[in-house]
Motif scaffolding. Sequence first.
Motif, short mmCIF file in Angstrom:
data_model
loop_
_atom_site.label_atom_id
_atom_site.label_comp_id
_atom_site.label_asym_id
_atom_site.label_seq_id
_atom_site.Cartn_x
_atom_site.Cartn_y
_atom_site.Cartn_z
N LEU A 1 7.19 -6.14 17.65
CA LEU A 1 6.24 -6.27 18.75
C LEU A 1 5.44 -7.57 18.66
N LEU A 2 5.17 -8.01 17.43
CA LEU A 2 4.39 -9.23 17.21
C LEU A 2 5.25 -10.49 17.22
N LYS A 3 6.54 -10.34 17.59
CA LYS A 3 7.50 -11.46 17.62
C LYS A 3 7.69 -12.09 16.24
N MET A 4 7.63 -11.25 15.21
CA MET A 4 7.99 -11.64 13.86
C MET A 4 9.41 -11.11 13.61
N TYR A 5 10.04 -11.57 12.54
CA TYR A 5 11.36 -11.03 12.22
C TYR A 5 11.17 -9.63 11.66
N PRO A 6 11.73 -8.59 12.30
CA PRO A 6 11.44 -7.21 11.88
C PRO A 6 11.92 -6.88 10.47
N ILE A 7 13.04 -7.43 10.04
CA ILE A 7 13.52 -7.13 8.70
C ILE A 7 12.58 -7.70 7.65
N GLU A 8 12.08 -8.89 7.89
CA GLU A 8 11.15 -9.51 6.93
C GLU A 8 9.82 -8.74 6.84
N THR A 9 9.27 -8.35 7.99
CA THR A 9 8.01 -7.60 7.95
C THR A 9 8.21 -6.23 7.31
N ALA A 10 9.37 -5.62 7.52
CA ALA A 10 9.66 -4.33 6.88
C ALA A 10 9.74 -4.50 5.36
N ILE A 11 10.33 -5.59 4.90
CA ILE A 11 10.45 -5.84 3.46
C ILE A 11 9.07 -6.09 2.83
N VAL A 12 8.23 -6.85 3.52
CA VAL A 12 6.87 -7.08 3.00
C VAL A 12 6.12 -5.76 2.89
N ASN A 13 6.23 -4.90 3.91
CA ASN A 13 5.59 -3.59 3.85
C ASN A 13 6.12 -2.76 2.69
N ALA A 14 7.42 -2.87 2.41
CA ALA A 14 8.02 -2.13 1.30
C ALA A 14 7.39 -2.54 -0.03
N CYS A 15 6.99 -3.80 -0.14
CA CYS A 15 6.38 -4.29 -1.38
C CYS A 15 5.04 -3.62 -1.66
N HIS A 16 4.43 -3.01 -0.63
CA HIS A 16 3.19 -2.25 -0.83
C HIS A 16 3.44 -1.03 -1.72
N SER A 17 4.70 -0.61 -1.83
CA SER A 17 5.04 0.50 -2.72
C SER A 17 5.72 -0.01 -3.98
N ALA B 1 16.54 -7.48 -1.76
CA ALA B 1 16.56 -7.92 -0.37
C ALA B 1 17.12 -9.33 -0.21
N GLU B 2 17.26 -10.07 -1.33
CA GLU B 2 17.71 -11.46 -1.33
C GLU B 2 16.79 -12.34 -0.46
N ARG B 3 15.48 -12.08 -0.59
CA ARG B 3 14.49 -12.83 0.20
C ARG B 3 13.29 -13.16 -0.67
N MET B 4 13.51 -13.90 -1.72
CA MET B 4 12.43 -14.25 -2.64
C MET B 4 11.39 -15.15 -1.96
N GLU B 5 11.75 -15.75 -0.83
CA GLU B 5 10.80 -16.60 -0.10
C GLU B 5 9.59 -15.82 0.40
N LEU B 6 9.72 -14.50 0.46
CA LEU B 6 8.62 -13.66 0.94
C LEU B 6 7.60 -13.34 -0.15
N MET B 7 7.74 -13.90 -1.33
CA MET B 7 6.85 -13.56 -2.44
C MET B 7 5.36 -13.74 -2.10
N PRO B 8 4.93 -14.81 -1.40
CA PRO B 8 3.50 -14.92 -1.09
C PRO B 8 2.98 -13.72 -0.29
N PHE B 9 3.75 -13.29 0.69
CA PHE B 9 3.34 -12.15 1.51
C PHE B 9 3.45 -10.84 0.72
N ALA B 10 4.45 -10.77 -0.16
CA ALA B 10 4.59 -9.59 -1.02
C ALA B 10 3.38 -9.44 -1.94
N GLN B 11 2.87 -10.58 -2.43
CA GLN B 11 1.68 -10.53 -3.28
C GLN B 11 0.47 -10.01 -2.52
#
Length: 456
Positions: free
Chosen positions: A392-408, A422-432
Amino acid sequence: MSLPIASGSSAASAVEQPTRSRKTLWTQAMETRIGIIPLPVYVLLLVLITAFSIKGKISGEVTVMVGVIVAGGFTCAEIGRRIPFLRAIGGSSLVTIFLPSFLVAHQLLPAPLVQSVTAFTKSTNFIYLFITAVVVGSILSMDRRVLIQGFAKIFIPLGLGSLAGITVGGCVGWLVGIGFWRSILYVVVPVMAGGVGEGAIPLSVGYAEALGADQGRMLGQILPLVFFGNLVAIVVCGALNTLGRRRPDLTGNGQLQPGPGEVGDPEKHDAAHSNTTSIDVATVAAGGITGVAIYILGTLIHSLIGLPAPVAMLFLIVAVKILNGVPAPLAEGTRVVFRFFVIAVTYPLLFCTAVALTPWHELVEAFHPANLVTIVATVIALVATGYYVGRLLKMYPIETAIVNACHSGLGGTGDVMILTAAERMELMPFAQVATRIGGALTVTAAIVAMAHFKVL
């Protein structure tokens, strides 16, 4: 009758053919790799490690330890990559995380090897070097506008996902007989607390003080759920990675949202993920030491105000990027360091973490049907909310779902595990952000709620 005499060129050709054949076989062997390791080097490492293990004399020096954990990490990753169903849900990372832990628990790895790897892992704590390289390199290689918009937006799917996880987890826990509030405080919150050191331990201390209970018993109750929540997140993100391969329109392959002029231009995006560079070695080294300096500054901030060093580092490097404080060549140097760590260090890091810091019995103890159903429902609610809100926010849905998963996830280690699957280590800042900031807010709210409701 005279015999024909081979000409000089024919004789030379006959002698050279076996040589050329041997060279071809050797070249082919050297070009065949187990992970990053050429096959003959891999075989040599296994022979040497086995020999030293039998003698009981595995040195703890860094050079030997690098050989051990690289061989162990890429062996496990190769096994996971070759198991048909498992590889679709992050098999390489799953096997690297849990197989060594199982082998240690059942004493199937040589004791000297386990002792050396454990001592090396705990003494160096090099996961923070890994996180530093990944966070600094990924942020400095981002488009500045994408970075600002990403950090501004990510709190929306993360916050809504947290509410969804708590609500769904509480309801499912109530349905399976745990109870609504007990499910939230004893199952859902530990999963979303941000790991062990900054999640489960302060949570157990707060709960024990609120209830007048034993902190050790409380920690023993919470820890297995933390480990299992991380496992569920790994599996879900491995499946999201498979979905991204089948539906490339749903993913930015590690980028949270499209950058300016990037829609329909995959080459521009791929440049940030390239494993080649024209930068000189000195600049790469400068990029590496820049990241180290920023992390050390983060540790100083931690000693002054208590903010975790990785979070302080995250804020510092974002500020540097926003203010254009690093020239383009140096930013490229940090990107090369980042790619090196992702390719060469991820699986060795997971291997030594599994040997030293992932107790098999903690995971097994969480396998109570009611707990399992509640944890799975919580993680799926987190991930699904991230997916749909991100869209809905025009973000990539798979990436936002993976960041949310890092909350667990299991803290910084869990972020590495989840993002590897996920083979997306680039998301580490958001995962933190999801793990540390989201975890700290969750723990604080839960301790206040426990002090008020005193749920036993």
